[in-house]
Scaffold this motif. Structure first.
Motif, PDB file in Angstrom:
ATOM      1  N   LEU A 172       0.794  -1.340  -0.008  1.00 62.18           N
ATOM      2  CA  LEU A 172       0.027   0.036  -0.018  1.00 62.18           C
ATOM      3  C   LEU A 172       0.989   1.223  -0.148  1.00 62.18           C
ATOM      4  O   LEU A 172       0.711   2.207  -0.680  1.00 62.18           O
ATOM      5  N   GLY A 173       1.861   1.379   0.779  1.00 62.45           N
ATOM      6  CA  GLY A 173       2.750   2.574   0.718  1.00 62.45           C
ATOM      7  C   GLY A 173       3.501   2.731  -0.402  1.00 62.45           C
ATOM      8  O   GLY A 173       3.619   3.807  -0.992  1.00 62.45           O
ATOM      9  N   ILE A 174       3.834   1.430  -1.170  1.00 68.60           N
ATOM     10  CA  ILE A 174       4.452   1.723  -2.467  1.00 68.60           C
ATOM     11  C   ILE A 174       3.270   2.161  -3.535  1.00 68.60           C
ATOM     12  O   ILE A 174       3.604   3.159  -4.214  1.00 68.60           O
ATOM     13  N   ILE A 175       2.100   1.689  -3.467  1.00 69.23           N
ATOM     14  CA  ILE A 175       0.984   2.263  -4.421  1.00 69.23           C
ATOM     15  C   ILE A 175       0.841   3.497  -4.345  1.00 69.23           C
ATOM     16  O   ILE A 175       0.884   4.255  -5.078  1.00 69.23           O
ATOM     17  N   PHE A 176       0.576   4.039  -2.939  1.00 72.08           N
ATOM     18  CA  PHE A 176       0.440   5.685  -2.573  1.00 72.08           C
ATOM     19  C   PHE A 176       1.536   6.585  -3.173  1.00 72.08           C
ATOM     20  O   PHE A 176       1.501   7.583  -3.653  1.00 72.08           O
ATOM     21  N   ALA A 177       2.865   6.072  -2.782  1.00 72.05           N
ATOM     22  CA  ALA A 177       3.897   6.852  -3.252  1.00 72.05           C
ATOM     23  C   ALA A 177       4.098   6.751  -4.741  1.00 72.05           C
ATOM     24  O   ALA A 177       4.471   7.706  -5.024  1.00 72.05           O
ATOM     25  N   ALA A 178       3.706   5.793  -5.448  1.00 73.21           N
ATOM     26  CA  ALA A 178       3.859   5.673  -6.891  1.00 73.21           C
ATOM     27  C   ALA A 178       2.748   6.706  -7.221  1.00 73.21           C
ATOM     28  O   ALA A 178       3.065   7.600  -8.381  1.00 73.21           O
ATOM     29  N   ALA A 179       1.546   6.726  -6.762  1.00 74.75           N
ATOM     30  CA  ALA A 179       0.364   7.816  -7.230  1.00 74.75           C
ATOM     31  C   ALA A 179       1.077   9.253  -6.905  1.00 74.75           C
ATOM     32  O   ALA A 179       0.722  10.286  -7.852  1.00 74.75           O
ATOM     33  N   LEU A 180       1.866   9.367  -5.904  1.00 70.67           N
ATOM     34  CA  LEU A 180       2.469  10.953  -5.782  1.00 70.67           C
ATOM     35  C   LEU A 180       3.276  11.187  -6.618  1.00 70.67           C
ATOM     36  O   LEU A 180       3.621  12.478  -7.016  1.00 70.67           O
ATOM     37  N   LEU A 181       4.270  10.197  -6.888  1.00 70.51           N
ATOM     38  CA  LEU A 181       5.272  10.337  -8.207  1.00 70.51           C
ATOM     39  C   LEU A 181       4.555  10.796  -9.421  1.00 70.51           C
ATOM     40  O   LEU A 181       5.451  11.184  -9.995  1.00 70.51           O
ATOM     41  N   ARG A 182       3.678   9.954  -9.372  1.00 76.13           N
ATOM     42  CA  ARG A 182       2.964  10.255 -10.811  1.00 76.13           C
ATOM     43  C   ARG A 182       2.378  11.734 -10.922  1.00 76.13           C
ATOM     44  O   ARG A 182       2.705  12.397 -11.898  1.00 76.13           O
ATOM     45  N   VAL A 183       2.053  12.375  -9.744  1.00 78.45           N
ATOM     46  CA  VAL A 183       1.789  13.931  -9.610  1.00 78.45           C
ATOM     47  C   VAL A 183       2.981  14.654  -9.976  1.00 78.45           C
ATOM     48  O   VAL A 183       2.758  15.657 -10.792  1.00 78.45           O
ATOM     49  N   ALA A 184       3.962  14.116  -9.459  1.00 82.95           N
ATOM     50  CA  ALA A 184       5.367  14.752  -9.531  1.00 82.95           C
ATOM     51  C   ALA A 184       5.679  14.696 -10.900  1.00 82.95           C
ATOM     52  O   ALA A 184       6.450  15.804 -11.504  1.00 82.95           O
ATOM     53  N   ASP A 185       5.195  13.948 -11.959  1.00 81.32           N
ATOM     54  CA  ASP A 185       5.763  14.032 -13.421  1.00 81.32           C
ATOM     55  C   ASP A 185       4.991  14.573 -14.443  1.00 81.32           C
ATOM     56  O   ASP A 185       4.948  14.459 -15.591  1.00 81.32           O
ATOM     57  N   ILE A 186       3.880  15.355 -13.894  1.00 80.61           N
ATOM     58  CA  ILE A 186       2.910  16.017 -14.802  1.00 80.61           C
ATOM     59  C   ILE A 186       3.915  17.043 -15.472  1.00 80.61           C
ATOM     60  O   ILE A 186       4.954  18.045 -14.939  1.00 80.61           O
TER      61      ILE A 186
END
Length: 153
Positions: free
Chosen positions: A57-71
């Motif tokens: 879950l931590g990996i999934i939530f962190a990946a979602a936040l990194l996707r936001v950072a990649d805009i």
């Protein structure tokens, strides 16, 4: 006429990228520490499998936040590639009529007015970045005007 190298700089939000990256690291570390702490405390319903799930879950939530950072929005001679949180679209310069962006901050990001009558958000330019956002929007408008006119000639 050759374009200036800085003309095609990638559009990226500043504050959102920093907050998302720091948040991703904190979420990942937080879930890892919490999962191990709950196992060490010897809480009865907590099993090693729960540690694995908590870390996933931590990996999934962190990946979602990194996707936001990649805009980002990447201009080139052929058009503009807009990479938002969920979708990436490519627009030829001729498809873009203009850019709408409220100077008062009514909208969080500018929208492209397209020839098919629709609009598309450019999340790479965030109103939260203040004056920098308006400068970047002006640069985008200049690119649209220049490359739409250049393609017509």
């Amino acid at each position: 006429m050759a374009p200036a190298e800085s003309e095609f700089r990638v559009f990226r939000p500043r504050q959102v990228r920093i907050i998302s990256t720091v948040g991703a690291v904190m979420v990942f570390i937080g879930f890892a520490v919490l999962s191990i702490a709950l196992l060490v405390v010897d809480w009865d319903p907590w099993t090693p499998l729960d540690v694995v799930w908590m870390n996933l879950l931590g990996i999934i939530f962190a990946a979602a936040l990194l996707r936001v950072a990649d805009i980002q929005a990447r201009p080139s001679e052929s058009g503009l590639v807009v990479k938002n949180m969920v979708r990436t679209r490519t627009f030829a310069w001729g498809q873009i009529l203009g850019v709408a962006f409220s100077p008062e901050g009514d909208d969080p990001w500018p929208t492209l007015d397209l020839t098919d009558g629709t609009t598309y958000a450019v999340m790479a330019i965030q109103h939260a970045d203040g004056p920098r956002a308006h400068e970047e929007c002006q640069r985008l408008r200049m690119l649209i005007a220049r490359w739409t006119h250049f393609k017509e000639e």
